[in-house]
Write an enzyme that holds these catalytic residues in place. Sequence first.
Site, PDB file in Angstrom:
ATOM      1  N   LYS A 257       0.703  -1.050   0.090  1.00 16.13           N
ATOM      2  CA  LYS A 257       0.012   0.079  -0.089  1.00 16.13           C
ATOM      3  C   LYS A 257       0.910   1.240   0.064  1.00 16.13           C
ATOM      4  O   LYS A 257       0.615   2.297  -0.976  1.00 16.13           O
ATOM      5  CB  LYS A 257      -0.900  -0.018   1.070  1.00 16.13           C
ATOM      6  CG  LYS A 257      -2.273  -0.862   1.225  1.00 16.13           C
ATOM      7  CD  LYS A 257      -2.883  -1.193   2.433  1.00 16.13           C
ATOM      8  CE  LYS A 257      -3.874  -2.170   2.265  1.00 16.13           C
ATOM      9  NZ  LYS A 257      -4.296  -2.824   3.169  1.00 16.13           N
TER      10      LYS A 257
ATOM     11  N   GLN B 223      -5.059  -1.623   9.229  1.00 18.40           N
ATOM     12  CA  GLN B 223      -4.697  -3.022   8.815  1.00 18.40           C
ATOM     13  C   GLN B 223      -5.582  -4.133   9.704  1.00 18.40           C
ATOM     14  O   GLN B 223      -5.300  -4.083  10.986  1.00 18.40           O
ATOM     15  CB  GLN B 223      -3.307  -3.187   8.758  1.00 18.40           C
ATOM     16  CG  GLN B 223      -3.049  -4.243   7.855  1.00 18.40           C
ATOM     17  CD  GLN B 223      -3.361  -4.578   6.569  1.00 18.40           C
ATOM     18  OE1 GLN B 223      -3.379  -3.567   5.748  1.00 18.40           O
ATOM     19  NE2 GLN B 223      -3.958  -5.719   5.945  1.00 18.40           N
TER      20      GLN B 223
ATOM     21  N   ASP C 167     -11.699   2.356   4.157  1.00 15.62           N
ATOM     22  CA  ASP C 167     -11.839   1.135   3.843  1.00 15.62           C
ATOM     23  C   ASP C 167     -13.313   0.789   3.760  1.00 15.62           C
ATOM     24  O   ASP C 167     -13.658  -0.361   3.715  1.00 15.62           O
ATOM     25  CB  ASP C 167     -11.310   0.334   5.168  1.00 15.62           C
ATOM     26  CG  ASP C 167     -10.349  -0.914   4.858  1.00 15.62           C
ATOM     27  OD1 ASP C 167      -9.953  -0.967   3.529  1.00 15.62           O
ATOM     28  OD2 ASP C 167      -9.677  -1.408   5.973  1.00 15.62           O
TER      29      ASP C 167
END
Length: 294
Positions: free
Chosen positions: A54, A98, A121
């Site tokens: 990422k 994460q 997200d």
Amino acid sequence: MAASIIDGKVIAADLRAQVAGEVTRMKRDHGLTPGLAVVLVGNDPASEVYVRSKHKQTQAAGMASFEHTLSADVAQADLLALIAELNADPAVHGILVQLPLPKRLDTGAVIAAIDPAKDVDGLHPHNAGRLAGGLPALSPCTPLGCIILTKSVHASLEGLDAIVLGRSNLVGRPLVQLLLNENVTVTIAHSRSRNLPELCRRADLVYAAVGKAEMVRGDWLKPGATVIDVGITRVPTVEGQTRLIGDVAFNEAMKVAGAVTPVPGGVGQMTVACLLVNTLRAACAIRGLPAPGV
Ligand code: NAP
């Protein structure tokens, strides 16, 4: 005739290039550099690989990348304090924690602490609720990628029959909402569903997001169906390495389906590219600029 392979690598590279073009335009016209902050707790090797990827791709797109690595024994209060800091930081337009977090941390509370405007997200209940209500929202990246891959095969999805295998908040549920937005007729299946092969055989579009290696067999598929394989199972090889296997028996699917995504090289490639899209969209929305062209 063998199915065609949907090349997630090529489609993701094209999407990243479009994002990079928009970022260049944002910097030039508005002095805006979209910024993504990724928070990693602990040192799970798979999570570290994702975070590194990422970081690399965010920088390659011309965005600012902020990495925060916390030790596995971080206190919940300290993690929440970092999120509050990132919420208030004007250089940060997207925040991604994460997952999975260590079990002793309250994942729901951590996600709920993220400013919904920076929730790239798409997991915050505010965004999940808006998506379910058919309103514009930041949507989870993997389902967004699934839609783009499907549209690489079908110019319009309207009226097609789809089955989504899996009902997680990360993949299955938001994917159903995005498919509804495209006027698809959707069946959602899960571990308690009966007659999965029969349900699958009715579908023009099959999305497998279960996490069971090669569960979907060739004879589950309608001839010519488009098959999007989200599943990832890591299995050991005889050489002592590991390799990734999807939820679909690829070689069998290739003999029946019209188009199939490979694992790796399919959906996984799209997830990070869509994270960049979401960061760009979040930056524009926070700045009060029109939505970008990607
Ligand atoms: P998850 O939270 O574990 O959800 C799995 C879903 O599959 C659940 O809804 C479960 O049903 C259902 N399921 C389990 N066994 C089943 C069975 N035998 N028949 C039908 N449904 C069954 O997983 P997830 O986070 O959604 O991820 C799913 C897979 O996608 C995993 O392999 C994951 O690694 C992969 N993934 C890939 C990407 C990518 O970028 N490529 C991103 C995210 C996830 P219940 O609800 O009834 O338990």
